[in-house]
Design a protein around this motif. Structure first.
Motif, PDB file in Angstrom:
ATOM      1  N   SER A  13       0.755  -1.306   0.073  1.00 34.12           N
ATOM      2  CA  SER A  13      -0.069   0.150   0.153  1.00 34.12           C
ATOM      3  C   SER A  13       0.820   1.351   0.188  1.00 34.12           C
ATOM      4  O   SER A  13       0.435   2.303  -0.721  1.00 34.12           O
ATOM      5  CB  SER A  13      -0.870   0.005   1.267  1.00 34.12           C
ATOM      6  N   ASN A  14       2.052   1.198   0.531  1.00 31.66           N
ATOM      7  CA  ASN A  14       3.051   2.488   0.808  1.00 31.66           C
ATOM      8  C   ASN A  14       3.980   2.173  -0.407  1.00 31.66           C
ATOM      9  O   ASN A  14       4.953   2.836  -0.086  1.00 31.66           O
ATOM     10  CB  ASN A  14       3.495   2.358   2.007  1.00 31.66           C
ATOM     11  N   GLN A  15       4.052   0.975  -0.972  1.00 33.55           N
ATOM     12  CA  GLN A  15       5.093   0.795  -2.140  1.00 33.55           C
ATOM     13  C   GLN A  15       6.529   0.813  -1.547  1.00 33.55           C
ATOM     14  O   GLN A  15       7.412   1.661  -1.804  1.00 33.55           O
ATOM     15  CB  GLN A  15       4.977   1.815  -3.064  1.00 33.55           C
ATOM     16  N   LYS A  16       6.702  -0.039  -0.357  1.00 36.43           N
ATOM     17  CA  LYS A  16       7.794   0.076   0.327  1.00 36.43           C
ATOM     18  C   LYS A  16       8.333  -1.737   0.514  1.00 36.43           C
ATOM     19  O   LYS A  16       7.524  -2.435   0.657  1.00 36.43           O
ATOM     20  CB  LYS A  16       7.766   0.330   1.786  1.00 36.43           C
ATOM     21  N   ILE A  17       9.632  -1.821   0.308  1.00 35.28           N
ATOM     22  CA  ILE A  17      10.092  -3.041   0.457  1.00 35.28           C
ATOM     23  C   ILE A  17      11.322  -3.001   1.357  1.00 35.28           C
ATOM     24  O   ILE A  17      12.137  -2.274   1.046  1.00 35.28           O
ATOM     25  CB  ILE A  17      10.527  -3.802  -0.862  1.00 35.28           C
ATOM     26  N   ALA A  18      11.591  -3.842   2.421  1.00 32.77           N
ATOM     27  CA  ALA A  18      12.625  -4.001   3.142  1.00 32.77           C
ATOM     28  C   ALA A  18      13.601  -5.091   2.555  1.00 32.77           C
ATOM     29  O   ALA A  18      12.981  -6.318   2.576  1.00 32.77           O
ATOM     30  CB  ALA A  18      12.216  -4.294   4.741  1.00 32.77           C
ATOM     31  N   LEU A  19      14.845  -4.818   2.496  1.00 36.01           N
ATOM     32  CA  LEU A  19      15.813  -5.859   2.013  1.00 36.01           C
ATOM     33  C   LEU A  19      16.745  -6.088   2.863  1.00 36.01           C
ATOM     34  O   LEU A  19      16.949  -4.868   3.723  1.00 36.01           O
ATOM     35  CB  LEU A  19      16.163  -5.309   0.737  1.00 36.01           C
ATOM     36  N   GLY A  20      17.462  -7.076   2.728  1.00 32.18           N
ATOM     37  CA  GLY A  20      18.581  -7.508   3.699  1.00 32.18           C
ATOM     38  C   GLY A  20      19.943  -7.924   2.765  1.00 32.18           C
ATOM     39  O   GLY A  20      19.547  -8.789   1.823  1.00 32.18           O
ATOM     40  N   ILE A  21      20.891  -7.505   3.092  1.00 34.12           N
ATOM     41  CA  ILE A  21      22.294  -7.937   2.467  1.00 34.12           C
ATOM     42  C   ILE A  21      22.701  -9.154   3.254  1.00 34.12           C
ATOM     43  O   ILE A  21      23.026 -10.191   2.716  1.00 34.12           O
ATOM     44  CB  ILE A  21      23.307  -6.958   2.369  1.00 34.12           C
TER      45      ILE A  21
END
Length: 579
Positions: free
Chosen positions: A348-356
């Motif tokens: 809905s807020n167009q956010k993706i949390a990524l991790g390296i």
């Protein structure tokens, strides 16, 4: 010789005379300077063309006044302007070019009016503008009126035929001023009104990029300009509109909004393609491993594009399991390609949390296997806090030694009293918490507790030697062997009254004292300097005083035992420098 009599002249009266006079007057009125009359070419000689206009003598027209002198011939009827009835040579002076100019000018005046539209050909350049030929008459086109945008090079317009609006006609000066710009603007305004009447939100329209700015591009929708904002150009990130567009480019756009009052139209380009966020969860499920490109760096993390239009944020806390990353730019650069794992999605807020760091094994998952509780470890002191010291066991894995676990015998107020940064130390693992990424270490636990054998090494009444380690308002601490501290109460420093401890003792001073109290459970030793010279009966009395420790509620602290207990209690809160 015969003399001839003069012939009598005809009388100047009568009907015939009147008719001839009238015809002569009519003919003379026709031949007035500046009038245009018809004449017949009677002959050509060199550069002169003889024209019979019905006058008593012929007129002459220069051959160069004809567009093509080779095409003229005797008998041709032409229009000429009578400049002079009789020159010094007796000839009538005529002009064909002036007649043509006047006829053309009269035709233009009859055909066009100010505000009307004419068609003309741009013929040449003059100072301040261009000359336009309109039905053979020269009109002036000011440089500011050539086009709706400033024209710096008029050469491409030369020889072109266009429509113009007549701005001014001066019959006295035979001058015409025209404008192409006003005509274009009027027609654009008409188109704009027509477009505003038919344009609707959600329509797809064809346009041409007219201008590019830092915040977007203006698109000409065939008469109406719309703004295509940079945020509506692509589902992905772009730094400047010029990355996607160029002036003159044709494209299809979506009408996002129409403001009829302000005559403004908002356009979108990305809206013409599917929104990649609509099925983001199915395309990039949580836990999936991807490869992306770093497109932007901020102090708190890095934005990674995993497909055109889709970016995720790798927070600095998700860069490494073990390394402490202060800024994303310390590790990554824009343009770097990295492997990432999807941690969470907020569609809905167009956010993706990524991790390296999730692309590698977490060393904390197996830290208990490498550092079990009770094991002995060696590490380097990396940093201090007020409550302890961090010791690096391996790269990125630190253990913490609390000040309470640094010494068996002394109260440590700051780790710097015992340790130095960079010092190699041996410690014992006290606790391991992988979920919170914490390891508790003990420094004192790596050595034997001297208090376990304190009674076998010290006895009440024994005289010992030591060095003053600390001074407080209530007494002085004396360090004995094995680092054990004993307390000399202020009343036990001297037979004489001592007002301030620092007046009698100094830190580092060697002293001799007698042990007057040992409490193994409380880890306390009481010392008396003045008792060193006491005899046995005095020592017995002192020992007896120290055994009286029970007090009832409300009673004041009295006696030596109470004084020592009070001093030891104060020492729990004492800090260096307190007097």
């Amino acid at each position: 010789m015969a003399i001839r009599k003069p012939t009598a002249t005809a009388p100047k009266t009568g009907p015939m005379y009147d008719a001839m006079a009238a015809a002569l007057d009519q003919t003379m009125n026709q031949f007035t300077a500046g009038s245009i009359i018809k004449g017949t070419i009677s002959g050509i000689k060199g550069n002169e063309v003889f024209v019979d206009i019905g006058y008593k003598s012929e007129g002459v027209v220069p051959a160069n006044e004809f567009e093509d002198a080779t095409l003229i011939k005797a008998g041709d009827v032409i229009d000429v302007l009578l400049e002079q009835l009789e020159s010094d040579s007796g000839m009538v002076v005529l002009s064909k070019s002036r007649a043509d100019d006047k006829l053309r000018w009269d035709a233009v005046l009859a055909k066009y009016t100010e505000g009307g539209v004419v068609t003309g050909t741009i013929r040449s350049k003059v100072r301040g503008g261009l000359i336009v030929s309109v039905d053979g008459v020269d009109a002036f086109l000011p440089g500011s009126q050539v086009d709706v945008t400033p024209v710096h090079d008029p050469d491409p317009y030369l020889g072109t035929t266009c429509e113009f609006k007549v701005i001014k006609i001066s019959n006295e000066r035979r001058n015409i001023i025209v404008s192409r710009r006003e005509l274009i603007e009027e027609r654009m305004a008409d188109k704009k009104r027509e477009l505003l009447g038919t344009i609707e939100k959600g329509q797809q329209r064809h346009g041409r990029v007219k201008n590019i700015t830092d915040f977007g591009a203006f698109v000409d929708l065939d008469g109406l300009d719309g703004l295509l904002h940079i945020t509506d150009m692509s589902w992905g990130r772009i730094k400047h509109p010029s990355e996607m567009l160029k002036v003159g480019q044709e494209l299809d756009v979506i009408i996002l909004d129409v403001d009829m009052d302000r005559e403004r139209v908002s356009l979108g380009l990305k809206q013409a393609t599917p929104n990649p966020w609509d099925n983001i969860g199915g395309t990039f499920p949580v836990g999936s491993r991807l490869r992306g490109k770093v497109v932007n760096l901020v102090p708190y993390g890095a934005f990674v594009e995993i497909e055109p239009g889709i970016e995720g944020l790798v927070h600095v806390s998700e860069f490494s399991w073990t390394k402490r990353v202060a800024r994303a730019s310390d590790v990554l650069n824009v343009g770097d390609e990295v492997d990432v794992v999807v941690l969470s999605i907020d569609a809905s807020n167009q956010k993706i949390a990524l991790g390296i760091r999730q692309t590698e094994a977490n060393p904390w998952d197996t830290v208990q296997d490498r550092y079990p509780v009770g094991s002995r470890v060696t590490g380097k002191v990396r940093n201090f806090t007020t409550y302890g010291a961090f010791v690096e066991l391996e790269e990125g894995i630190d253990g913490m030694i609390h000040v309470s676990d640094m010494s068996w015998t002394r109260k440590i107020n700051h780790p710097s009293e015992v340790l130095q940064k960079g010092q190699q130390v041996d410690a014992v693992v006290l606790e391991v918490n992988p979920s919170d990424q914490r390891i508790s270490l003990g420094l004192k636990q790596a050595s034997d507790d001297p208090w376990n054998t304190i009674t076998s090494r010290y006895a009440i009444g024994q005289i010992v030697k030591g060095k003053v380690s600390k001074i407080a308002s209530f007494g002085a601490f004396v360090e004995l062997e094995d680092g054990v501290d004993g307390l000399v109460h202020i009343s036990q420093i001297s037979d004489q009254h001592v007002e301030k401890v620092k007046d009698a003792l100094k830190v580092g001073q060697d002293v001799e004292a007698r042990i007057v109290k040992i409490d193994r459970d409380e880890r306390r030793i009481g010392l008396s300097i003045k008792a060193v010279t006491m005899n046995e009966s005095q020592i017995a009395e002192l020992t007896r005083d120290l055994s009286i420790t029970d007090l009832k509620p409300g009673e004041n602290l009295v006696g030596l035992a109470a004084a020592f207990d009070d001093a030891f209690a104060q020492s729990e809160e004492w800090r260096p420098g307190a007097e």
